[in-house]
Design an enzyme around this catalytic site. Structure first.
Site, PDB file in Angstrom:
ATOM      1  N   PHE A  88       0.854  -1.178   0.000  1.00 23.25           N
ATOM      2  CA  PHE A  88       0.000   0.000   0.000  1.00 23.25           C
ATOM      3  C   PHE A  88       0.895   1.234   0.000  1.00 23.25           C
ATOM      4  O   PHE A  88       1.956   1.257   0.634  1.00 23.25           O
ATOM      5  CB  PHE A  88      -0.904  -0.007   1.239  1.00 23.25           C
ATOM      6  CG  PHE A  88      -1.906   1.116   1.244  1.00 23.25           C
ATOM      7  CD1 PHE A  88      -2.924   1.156   0.305  1.00 23.25           C
ATOM      8  CD2 PHE A  88      -1.828   2.132   2.173  1.00 23.25           C
ATOM      9  CE1 PHE A  88      -3.850   2.192   0.298  1.00 23.25           C
ATOM     10  CE2 PHE A  88      -2.747   3.168   2.177  1.00 23.25           C
ATOM     11  CZ  PHE A  88      -3.760   3.200   1.237  1.00 23.25           C
ATOM     12  N   ASP A 159       7.127  -2.344   8.673  1.00 20.95           N
ATOM     13  CA  ASP A 159       5.751  -1.940   8.430  1.00 20.95           C
ATOM     14  C   ASP A 159       4.898  -3.155   8.782  1.00 20.95           C
ATOM     15  O   ASP A 159       4.750  -4.083   7.987  1.00 20.95           O
ATOM     16  CB  ASP A 159       5.552  -1.515   6.975  1.00 20.95           C
ATOM     17  CG  ASP A 159       4.139  -1.015   6.687  1.00 20.95           C
ATOM     18  OD1 ASP A 159       3.214  -1.374   7.449  1.00 20.95           O
ATOM     19  OD2 ASP A 159       3.942  -0.289   5.694  1.00 20.95           O
ATOM     20  N   HIS A 162      -0.050  -5.214   8.781  1.00 18.07           N
ATOM     21  CA  HIS A 162      -0.788  -6.459   8.571  1.00 18.07           C
ATOM     22  C   HIS A 162      -0.420  -7.525   9.601  1.00 18.07           C
ATOM     23  O   HIS A 162      -0.895  -8.656   9.485  1.00 18.07           O
ATOM     24  CB  HIS A 162      -0.481  -7.044   7.192  1.00 18.07           C
ATOM     25  CG  HIS A 162      -0.796  -6.158   6.043  1.00 18.07           C
ATOM     26  ND1 HIS A 162      -0.489  -6.491   4.734  1.00 18.07           N
ATOM     27  CD2 HIS A 162      -1.402  -4.957   5.984  1.00 18.07           C
ATOM     28  CE1 HIS A 162      -0.886  -5.531   3.929  1.00 18.07           C
ATOM     29  NE2 HIS A 162      -1.430  -4.575   4.660  1.00 18.07           N
ATOM     30  N   GLN A 185      -6.613   1.032  11.138  1.00 18.27           N
ATOM     31  CA  GLN A 185      -7.648   1.464  10.195  1.00 18.27           C
ATOM     32  C   GLN A 185      -8.794   0.444  10.193  1.00 18.27           C
ATOM     33  O   GLN A 185      -8.640  -0.692  10.629  1.00 18.27           O
ATOM     34  CB  GLN A 185      -7.006   1.638   8.813  1.00 18.27           C
ATOM     35  CG  GLN A 185      -7.940   2.033   7.707  1.00 18.27           C
ATOM     36  CD  GLN A 185      -8.520   0.839   6.972  1.00 18.27           C
ATOM     37  OE1 GLN A 185      -8.036  -0.290   7.075  1.00 18.27           O
ATOM     38  NE2 GLN A 185      -9.573   1.086   6.225  1.00 18.27           N
ATOM     39  N   LYS A 188      -8.333  -3.305   9.457  1.00 16.97           N
ATOM     40  CA  LYS A 188      -7.209  -4.033  10.027  1.00 16.97           C
ATOM     41  C   LYS A 188      -7.654  -5.065  11.068  1.00 16.97           C
ATOM     42  O   LYS A 188      -8.807  -5.115  11.481  1.00 16.97           O
ATOM     43  CB  LYS A 188      -6.206  -3.049  10.641  1.00 16.97           C
ATOM     44  CG  LYS A 188      -5.556  -2.132   9.611  1.00 16.97           C
ATOM     45  CD  LYS A 188      -4.808  -2.904   8.545  1.00 16.97           C
ATOM     46  CE  LYS A 188      -3.994  -2.022   7.609  1.00 16.97           C
ATOM     47  NZ  LYS A 188      -4.827  -1.174   6.742  1.00 16.97           N
ATOM     48  N   ARG A 217       6.203  19.157  22.585  1.00 14.20           N
ATOM     49  CA  ARG A 217       5.976  19.697  23.935  1.00 14.20           C
ATOM     50  C   ARG A 217       6.129  18.613  24.999  1.00 14.20           C
ATOM     51  O   ARG A 217       5.485  17.559  24.912  1.00 14.20           O
ATOM     52  CB  ARG A 217       4.571  20.276  23.994  1.00 14.20           C
ATOM     53  CG  ARG A 217       4.259  21.101  25.225  1.00 14.20           C
ATOM     54  CD  ARG A 217       2.835  21.639  25.138  1.00 14.20           C
ATOM     55  NE  ARG A 217       2.546  22.569  26.218  1.00 14.20           N
ATOM     56  CZ  ARG A 217       1.355  23.093  26.446  1.00 14.20           C
ATOM     57  NH1 ARG A 217       0.322  22.761  25.655  1.00 14.20           N
ATOM     58  NH2 ARG A 217       1.169  23.940  27.440  1.00 14.20           N
ATOM     59  N   TYR A 224       4.504  26.420  27.266  1.00 17.78           N
ATOM     60  CA  TYR A 224       4.669  26.324  25.818  1.00 17.78           C
ATOM     61  C   TYR A 224       6.136  26.311  25.406  1.00 17.78           C
ATOM     62  O   TYR A 224       6.541  26.973  24.456  1.00 17.78           O
ATOM     63  CB  TYR A 224       3.909  27.459  25.124  1.00 17.78           C
ATOM     64  CG  TYR A 224       2.443  27.472  25.481  1.00 17.78           C
ATOM     65  CD1 TYR A 224       1.590  26.508  24.953  1.00 17.78           C
ATOM     66  CD2 TYR A 224       1.935  28.406  26.367  1.00 17.78           C
ATOM     67  CE1 TYR A 224       0.246  26.483  25.307  1.00 17.78           C
ATOM     68  CE2 TYR A 224       0.589  28.391  26.727  1.00 17.78           C
ATOM     69  CZ  TYR A 224      -0.244  27.427  26.192  1.00 17.78           C
ATOM     70  OH  TYR A 224      -1.568  27.398  26.540  1.00 17.78           O
ATOM     71  N   ARG A 234      -1.515  12.776  18.349  1.00 16.43           N
ATOM     72  CA  ARG A 234      -1.986  12.079  19.539  1.00 16.43           C
ATOM     73  C   ARG A 234      -3.279  11.303  19.276  1.00 16.43           C
ATOM     74  O   ARG A 234      -4.208  11.818  18.658  1.00 16.43           O
ATOM     75  CB  ARG A 234      -2.210  13.069  20.684  1.00 16.43           C
ATOM     76  CG  ARG A 234      -0.948  13.775  21.172  1.00 16.43           C
ATOM     77  CD  ARG A 234      -1.242  14.642  22.393  1.00 16.43           C
ATOM     78  NE  ARG A 234      -2.175  15.710  22.077  1.00 16.43           N
ATOM     79  CZ  ARG A 234      -1.812  16.962  21.758  1.00 16.43           C
ATOM     80  NH1 ARG A 234      -0.520  17.281  21.708  1.00 16.43           N
ATOM     81  NH2 ARG A 234      -2.717  17.880  21.492  1.00 16.43           N
TER      82      ARG A 234
END
Length: 386
Positions: A88, A159, A162, A185, A188, A217, A224, A234
Site C-alpha cells: 500500500f 511496516d 498487517h 484502520q 485491520k 511539547r 509552551y 496524539r
C-alpha cells in the site's frame, strides 16, 4: 457461472459489550485526550506487552506511525528509504512526505514481501532506512534482513500494518530489535476506525517520538516550551478504549484465521491456475490480514473481472495492490531518478503480482469451515469463467 451457496461471513469490525464499556469508561473519566486521561497510556502498555516491546506510542493512524518512526530514525531531505514495490502506498509516501526518496525494490514471489537480494542491491550511502512490509501477516525474511542491516549499518523499520500478533521463529514483532509501525484502520486486524502505533526497542527514541507526536511539547510543560519540531499525532481516549477491547480478542481471532487458512489455501491450491500466497515457515504464527492468491498469466483487466465475479457471488474480494511506481502519486515528490518502466524492469515479480493477485478480506477466515469450501467453489467457478 453455476449458482452456488452464498457463504456466511461475519461482519467486520466486530465488537461487544467490552467496547461499549470502554467507551463509557473513557467518557466518564472526564478527560478525553491522552494528556488527562488513562486509556491511551493503558493501551500502550498492553500493546507493548502483547508484542514484546519496550515501548509503544499510540498515534492517529498507521501512515502517521510510519512517518513519525522514519523522522525519529533520521529520514529527511537527501536520504533514501528502501521500500517494497508491492505494498500500500503509505509505505512510500511516509518517506516521501519527509522529503526523502523512496526506492522501490522487488518482492519475493511466494510471500510477496521485500526481496532481500534486491534490497541489498539498492542500498547506497544515502540509504537511511530499510522498510520491510509483512504482507498479509506473513513476515519478511527477518533473519536475512537483520544481517543486511548489521552489515550495512542501515536500520530496519517494520511496516507491521498487517502483522498484529504475528511471530517470527517464536519471537514477536517487538522482540526483533527494530522499530515497528502498526495501523488500526477500519479493515485491520484490530481497529478503532483509525489509529496507529509505533513500537520502540529503546527509551531514547521513544521519548523523542513522544515529543514529536505532541507538537514537540514535554508532558509536564505549562509554558509552551516546545523542545523540537513536531505535529499533533496524539490518539484520543475513546479510540484507545476501543483498541484495548480489540486487543483482548486478537490472539483468539488470529488462531481461528490460521486454522481456516490451512483449509482454504489447500482448497484454492487445488483449483487449476490458482496459486495461494505462501508464507515463510519461520513465520510460525502468521496473522493472516488477507487471504491472498494469484492466477498467473492473466492480465489486469481479467483479474479485475474476476474480482467483480467474486463480489457478485457474495465474497469480499479485492484487487491486489498496484505497484507503487505505477501510480501518479508516487512520482509527485521524493521519487527516484528513473522512469516507471525502468523501475518495472528491475521489479518483474511485482509487475506480475500486481496484475494477477486477488485478496479476500480476513473476515472470510473467521467464518465456519463450510464457508471455506463454499468460497473455494465460487473462486473455482469464477476462474473457469475467465
Amino acid at each position: 457461472m453455476n449458482v452456488r451457496q452464498t457463504p456466511e461471513f461475519p461482519a467486520w469490525p466486530q465488537y461487544d459489550e467490552t467496547e461499549r464499556e470502554g467507551l463509557v469508561r473513557a467518557l466518564e473519566q472526564g478527560q478525553w485526550w491522552r494528556m488527562g486521561g488513562s486509556e491511551v497510556e493503558s493501551f500502550e502498555r498492553e500493546f507493548a506487552d502483547h508484542h514484546g516491546a519496550a515501548h509503544a506510542l499510540a498515534v492517529t493512524n498507521g501512515t502517521h506511525a510510519l512517518e513519525l518512526a522514519l523522522q525519529c530514525m533520521g529520514v529527511g531531505p537527501g536520504t533514501e528509504v528502501v521500500v517494497p514495490a508491492f505494498t500500500f502506498i503509505s509505505s512510500s509516501q511516509a518517506a516521501q512526505r519527509l522529503g526523502a526518496v523512496a526506492v522501490p525494490v522487488d518482492v519475493d514471489e511466494d510471500t510477496y514481501s521485500i526481496d532481500v537480494a534486491a534490497t541489498a542491491a539498492a542500498v547506497t550511502p544515502r540509504t537511511r532506512v530499510i522498510m520491510p512490509v509483512h504482507m498479509a501477516g506473513f513476515m519478511a525474511d527477518m533473519d536475512a534482513l537483520a544481517k543486511l542491516s548489521a552489515d550495512t549499518g542501515v536500520p530496519l523499520l517494520q511496516d507491521a500494518a498487517h502483522a498484529h500478533g504475528a511471530r517470527w521463529r517464536g519471537r514477536r514483532v517487538g522482540e526483533l530489535g527494530s522499530v515497528a509501525a502498526f495501523s488500526f484502520q477500519n479493515g485491520k486486524l484490530m481497529t478503532a476506525g483509525e489509529g496507529g502505533a509505533v513500537l520502540f526497542p529503546d527509551t531514547e527514541m521513544y521519548e523523542t517520538a513522544f515529543l514529536r507526536h505532541s507538537c514537540g511539547r514535554p508532558r509536564t510543560d505549562r509554558r509552551y516550551l516546545h523542545e523540537i519540531a513536531g505535529s499533533n499525532l496524539r490518539l484520543n481516549e475513546f479510540s484507545a478504549a476501543v483498541l484495548r477491547a480489540q486487543l483482548g480478542r486478537l490472539e483468539q481471532q488470529v488462531t481461528t484465521r490460521q486454522r481456516r487458512w490451512a483449509l482454504l489455501s489447500g482448497l484454492l491450491g487445488a483449483i487449476d491456475g490458482v496459486v495461494p500466497q505462501r508464507g515463510d515457515e519461520r513465520t510460525d504464527f502468521p496473522s493472516h490480514y488477507m487471504a491472498m492468491f494469484r492466477v498467473p498469466g492473466i492480465g489486469e483487466e481479467q483479474r479485475n473481472a474476476l474480482v467483480d465475479r467474486l463480489v457478485e457471488a457474495g465474497v469480499p474480494a479485492f484487487a491486489g495492490f498496484r505497484a507503487i511506481y505505477r501510480t501518479d502519486a508516487f512520482w509527485e515528490i521524493g521519487a527516484p531518478d528513473e522512469t516507471p518502466d525502468e523501475v518495472a524492469e528491475r521489479c518483474p515479480r511485482t509487475e506480475a503480482i500486481s496484475r494477477d493477485c486477488v485478496w479476500l478480506h480476513h473476515r472470510v477466515l473467521l467464518a465456519a469451515e463450510q464457508a471455506q469450501h463454499e468460497t473455494a467453489a465460487i473462486v473455482a467457478d469464477a476462474v473457469a469463467a475467465i
